[in-house]
Design a protein around this motif. Structure first.
Motif, mmCIF file in Angstrom:
data_model
loop_
_atom_site.group_PDB
_atom_site.id
_atom_site.type_symbol
_atom_site.label_atom_id
_atom_site.label_comp_id
_atom_site.label_asym_id
_atom_site.label_seq_id
_atom_site.Cartn_x
_atom_site.Cartn_y
_atom_site.Cartn_z
ATOM 1 N N UNK A 127 0.777 -1.230 0.000
ATOM 2 C CA UNK A 127 0.000 0.000 0.000
ATOM 3 C C UNK A 127 0.806 1.275 0.000
ATOM 4 N N UNK A 128 1.984 1.271 0.629
ATOM 5 C CA UNK A 128 2.787 2.500 0.723
ATOM 6 C C UNK A 128 4.249 2.127 0.868
ATOM 7 N N UNK A 129 5.106 2.662 -0.014
ATOM 8 C CA UNK A 129 6.536 2.347 0.026
ATOM 9 C C UNK A 129 7.357 3.595 -0.240
ATOM 10 N N UNK A 130 8.421 3.772 0.541
ATOM 11 C CA UNK A 130 9.307 4.916 0.342
ATOM 12 C C UNK A 130 10.754 4.443 0.346
ATOM 13 N N UNK A 131 11.611 5.049 -0.500
ATOM 14 C CA UNK A 131 13.016 4.659 -0.538
ATOM 15 C C UNK A 131 13.819 5.403 0.526
ATOM 16 N N UNK A 132 14.708 4.676 1.181
ATOM 17 C CA UNK A 132 15.522 5.263 2.248
ATOM 18 C C UNK A 132 16.960 4.784 2.120
ATOM 19 N N UNK A 133 17.847 5.501 2.808
ATOM 20 C CA UNK A 133 19.259 5.124 2.889
ATOM 21 C C UNK A 133 19.694 5.092 4.342
ATOM 22 N N UNK A 134 20.629 4.211 4.636
ATOM 23 C CA UNK A 134 21.238 4.220 5.964
ATOM 24 C C UNK A 134 22.040 5.514 6.141
ATOM 25 N N UNK A 135 22.073 6.000 7.375
ATOM 26 C CA UNK A 135 22.843 7.201 7.694
ATOM 27 C C UNK A 135 24.311 6.813 7.841
ATOM 28 N N UNK A 136 25.184 7.502 7.126
ATOM 29 C CA UNK A 136 26.607 7.151 7.164
ATOM 30 C C UNK A 136 27.413 8.111 8.042
ATOM 31 N N UNK A 137 26.863 9.278 8.339
ATOM 32 C CA UNK A 137 27.545 10.231 9.211
ATOM 33 C C UNK A 137 27.100 9.997 10.660
ATOM 34 N N UNK A 138 27.947 10.379 11.606
ATOM 35 C CA UNK A 138 27.510 10.418 12.994
ATOM 36 C C UNK A 138 26.469 11.513 13.151
ATOM 37 N N UNK A 139 25.500 11.312 14.042
ATOM 38 C CA UNK A 139 24.469 12.319 14.241
ATOM 39 C C UNK A 139 24.354 12.678 15.718
ATOM 40 N N UNK A 140 23.909 13.899 15.963
ATOM 41 C CA UNK A 140 23.708 14.384 17.326
ATOM 42 C C UNK A 140 22.379 15.122 17.398
ATOM 43 N N UNK A 141 21.686 14.998 18.516
ATOM 44 C CA UNK A 141 20.471 15.750 18.774
ATOM 45 C C UNK A 141 20.849 17.026 19.512
ATOM 46 N N UNK A 142 20.315 18.160 19.057
ATOM 47 C CA UNK A 142 20.656 19.457 19.634
ATOM 48 C C UNK A 142 19.444 20.047 20.335
ATOM 49 N N UNK A 143 19.636 20.464 21.568
ATOM 50 C CA UNK A 143 18.619 21.207 22.325
ATOM 51 C C UNK A 143 19.303 22.373 23.007
ATOM 52 N N UNK A 144 19.021 23.572 22.515
ATOM 53 C CA UNK A 144 19.669 24.750 23.072
ATOM 54 C C UNK A 144 21.169 24.693 22.867
ATOM 55 N N UNK A 145 21.925 24.829 23.960
ATOM 56 C CA UNK A 145 23.379 24.804 23.874
ATOM 57 C C UNK A 145 23.963 23.407 24.065
ATOM 58 N N UNK A 146 23.112 22.407 24.264
ATOM 59 C CA UNK A 146 23.592 21.054 24.518
ATOM 60 C C UNK A 146 23.299 20.135 23.327
ATOM 61 N N UNK A 147 24.059 19.073 23.240
ATOM 62 C CA UNK A 147 23.820 18.091 22.192
ATOM 63 C C UNK A 147 24.161 16.708 22.713
ATOM 64 N N UNK A 148 23.532 15.693 22.079
ATOM 65 C CA UNK A 148 23.734 14.307 22.472
ATOM 66 C C UNK A 148 23.962 13.454 21.239
ATOM 67 N N UNK A 149 24.883 12.504 21.353
ATOM 68 C CA UNK A 149 25.079 11.530 20.298
ATOM 69 C C UNK A 149 23.847 10.620 20.222
ATOM 70 N N UNK A 150 23.442 10.304 19.003
ATOM 71 C CA UNK A 150 22.349 9.365 18.786
ATOM 72 C C UNK A 150 22.842 8.220 17.892
ATOM 73 N N UNK A 151 22.347 7.010 18.118
ATOM 74 C CA UNK A 151 22.809 5.881 17.286
ATOM 75 C C UNK A 151 22.276 6.003 15.865
ATOM 76 N N UNK A 152 23.181 6.135 14.919
ATOM 77 C CA UNK A 152 22.753 6.348 13.540
ATOM 78 C C UNK A 152 22.028 5.139 12.968
ATOM 79 N N UNK A 153 22.250 3.954 13.549
ATOM 80 C CA UNK A 153 21.587 2.745 13.046
ATOM 81 C C UNK A 153 20.075 2.809 13.212
#
Length: 223
Positions: A127-153
């Motif tokens: 019924x519904x399909x979308x193409x995606x890619x795995x994230x290859x860069x490291x990612x961080x969540x940002x809130x204000x002046x702080x940030x946290x590493x998030x698992x890219x997997x």
């Protein structure tokens, strides 16, 4: 398989490109981006129905480009709206109720036949399909002046075409506009439907900056 349609949305104004000419009309190789994009879908299925959504004031320019480049592939021109949501909804009015319909960015001219096929085949069964890619860069969540590493997997980047049974997509687009609708999958999900992910292709870039245009021009010369 059901009849295949694609709505190609191309509402860019060229502001981020720094050009007066909208990005979908800029050349890669010898022809405009948008022509390459339309050709990708015809190379997958020569019987596909193409709906091209543009701002109405761009119709004359596009028609002139088609004459200049002898671009004869059939497509229906439809007037866009003030948002992408409205533009897709306008395009849907020209799609059959039993079709499989893809929504594709006009400035993604390097989608592969394999990606297109995966999207339509899975949408036919799920019924519904979308193409995606795995994230290859490291990612961080940002809130204000702080940030946290998030698992890219745990994350994926999303491409187009996003493909749906047209009955599902039309039902979803009966919802009132919400600014949180960032793509068609978000509209369909808000209507209560599940989304199935399929593998995209890394070359399926969205041309939004001058750097992207340089990359695209190099890629088209290698094809």
């Amino acid at each position: 398989m059901s009849a295949l349609s694609v709505i190609i949305v191309a509402g860019g104004r060229g502001l981020r490109m720094g050009h007066e000419v909208p990005k979908q009309f800029l050349n890669i190789g010898r022809r405009p981006v948008l022509m390459h994009t339309i050709e990708k879908f015809y190379s997958y299925d020569s019987a596909i129905s193409v709906v091209l959504v543009l701002p109405s004031d761009q119709f004359p320019y596009w028609k002139a480009l088609c004459r200049k480049h002898n671009f004869l592939l059939s497509h229906k021109l439809v007037e866009g709206g003030p948002t992408r949501y409205n533009s897709v909804k306008n395009g849907l009015a020209h799609i059959g109720d039993s079709d499989l319909v893809g929504i594709h960015d006009g400035v993604r001219p390097f989608v592969s036949n394999q990606t297109i096929e995966r999207c339509y085949l899975v949408a036919q069964s799920h019924g519904a399909a979308i193409p995606v890619l795995e994230v290859v860069e490291s990612i961080r969540k940002v809130e204000g002046d702080r940030s946290w590493m998030k698992p890219r997997s745990a994350y994926r980047t999303v491409q187009t075409p996003q493909v749906f049974k047209s009955s599902i997509l039309k039902n979803a687009y009966d919802l009132p506009f919400n600014p949180d609708f960032t793509d068609d999958a978000s509209v369909v999900e808000a209507a209560g439907y599940d989304i199935t992910l399929v593998e995209g292709n890394r070359e399926n870039i969205k041309i939004t900056s001058p750097f992207d245009l340089v990359v695209a021009d190099a890629m088209i010369r290698e094809e």
